[in-house]
Design a protein around this motif. Structure first.
Motif, short mmCIF file in Angstrom:
data_model
loop_
_atom_site.label_atom_id
_atom_site.label_comp_id
_atom_site.label_asym_id
_atom_site.label_seq_id
_atom_site.Cartn_x
_atom_site.Cartn_y
_atom_site.Cartn_z
N VAL A 62 0.84 -1.21 0.00
CA VAL A 62 0.00 0.00 0.00
C VAL A 62 0.87 1.25 0.00
N LYS A 63 1.88 1.26 0.85
CA LYS A 63 2.79 2.41 0.93
C LYS A 63 3.47 2.65 -0.41
N ALA A 64 3.96 1.57 -1.03
CA ALA A 64 4.64 1.69 -2.32
C ALA A 64 3.71 2.24 -3.39
N CYS A 65 2.49 1.73 -3.43
CA CYS A 65 1.52 2.18 -4.43
C CYS A 65 1.24 3.67 -4.29
N ARG A 66 0.99 4.12 -3.08
CA ARG A 66 0.69 5.54 -2.85
C ARG A 66 1.88 6.43 -3.19
N ILE A 67 3.06 6.02 -2.78
CA ILE A 67 4.24 6.86 -3.02
C ILE A 67 4.59 6.87 -4.50
N ILE A 68 4.45 5.74 -5.17
CA ILE A 68 4.72 5.71 -6.62
C ILE A 68 3.77 6.64 -7.35
N GLN A 69 2.51 6.64 -6.97
CA GLN A 69 1.54 7.56 -7.58
C GLN A 69 1.94 9.01 -7.32
N THR A 70 2.38 9.31 -6.11
CA THR A 70 2.81 10.66 -5.77
C THR A 70 4.03 11.08 -6.59
N LEU A 71 5.02 10.19 -6.69
CA LEU A 71 6.23 10.50 -7.47
C LEU A 71 5.90 10.68 -8.94
N GLU A 72 4.94 9.92 -9.43
CA GLU A 72 4.52 10.07 -10.83
C GLU A 72 3.85 11.43 -11.04
N LYS A 73 3.00 11.85 -10.10
CA LYS A 73 2.35 13.15 -10.21
C LYS A 73 3.36 14.29 -10.15
N LYS A 74 4.46 14.08 -9.41
CA LYS A 74 5.50 15.10 -9.31
C LYS A 74 6.41 15.10 -10.54
N GLY A 75 6.21 14.13 -11.44
CA GLY A 75 6.98 14.09 -12.67
C GLY A 75 8.37 13.49 -12.54
N LEU A 76 8.63 12.74 -11.47
CA LEU A 76 9.95 12.18 -11.24
C LEU A 76 10.10 10.76 -11.80
N ILE A 77 8.99 10.05 -11.91
CA ILE A 77 9.02 8.69 -12.45
C ILE A 77 7.88 8.51 -13.43
N GLU A 78 7.96 7.44 -14.19
CA GLU A 78 6.83 7.06 -15.04
C GLU A 78 6.60 5.58 -14.84
N ARG A 79 5.37 5.16 -15.02
CA ARG A 79 5.07 3.74 -14.90
C ARG A 79 4.20 3.31 -16.06
N LYS A 80 4.46 2.09 -16.51
CA LYS A 80 3.72 1.53 -17.63
C LYS A 80 3.16 0.19 -17.20
N LYS A 81 1.93 -0.07 -17.59
CA LYS A 81 1.24 -1.31 -17.24
C LYS A 81 1.97 -2.49 -17.88
N ASN A 82 2.21 -3.53 -17.09
CA ASN A 82 2.85 -4.75 -17.56
C ASN A 82 2.16 -5.93 -16.89
N GLY A 83 1.14 -6.47 -17.54
CA GLY A 83 0.36 -7.54 -16.92
C GLY A 83 -0.46 -7.00 -15.76
N LYS A 84 -0.27 -7.60 -14.58
CA LYS A 84 -1.01 -7.17 -13.40
C LYS A 84 -0.25 -6.16 -12.56
N THR A 85 0.92 -5.76 -12.99
CA THR A 85 1.72 -4.79 -12.25
C THR A 85 2.17 -3.68 -13.19
N TYR A 86 2.96 -2.77 -12.67
CA TYR A 86 3.53 -1.67 -13.46
C TYR A 86 5.04 -1.78 -13.46
N VAL A 87 5.65 -1.37 -14.56
CA VAL A 87 7.10 -1.20 -14.62
C VAL A 87 7.36 0.28 -14.33
N VAL A 88 8.24 0.54 -13.37
CA VAL A 88 8.49 1.89 -12.90
C VAL A 88 9.94 2.26 -13.22
N LYS A 89 10.13 3.48 -13.75
CA LYS A 89 11.49 3.97 -14.00
C LYS A 89 11.50 5.48 -13.87
#
Length: 91
Positions: A62-89
């Motif tokens: 849960v913590k990872a999901c929320r923080i990844i969404q926050t970092l994505e909104k801040k424009g620091l990372i991007e994530r792409k759907k890959n099956g049932k999860t996301y690839v984050v970079k």
């Protein structure tokens, strides 16, 4: 932050820009990130590309999901759907 226009073109009545964005991470760390955000961002930077599942296994799902969404909104990372999860970079 610095923005460089690498290429500009007009396609179907729209301007298409290829930009290079330079961000000083020290400034971002000091001003915009919580300790948890910084920790997860550093983990992603070290790995280069990681699945959201891997981040969740290390920091909590849960913590990872929320923080990844926050970092994505801040424009620091991007994530792409890959099956049932996301690839984050980093961007």
């Amino acid at each position: 932050m610095r923005v460089h226009i690498l290429r500009a073109s007009c396609e179907e009545g729209k301007v298409v820009l290829l930009l290079r964005l330079e961000v000083n991470l020290d400034q971002v760390y000091n001003e915009r990130l919580t300790d948890s955000e910084r920790e997860i961002l550093e983990f992603i930077i070290q790995k280069g590309e990681v699945t959201q599942k891997e981040v969740g296994e290390r920091f909590g799902k849960v913590k990872a999901c929320r923080i990844i969404q926050t970092l994505e909104k801040k424009g620091l990372i991007e994530r792409k759907k890959n099956g049932k999860t996301y690839v984050v970079k980093t961007v």
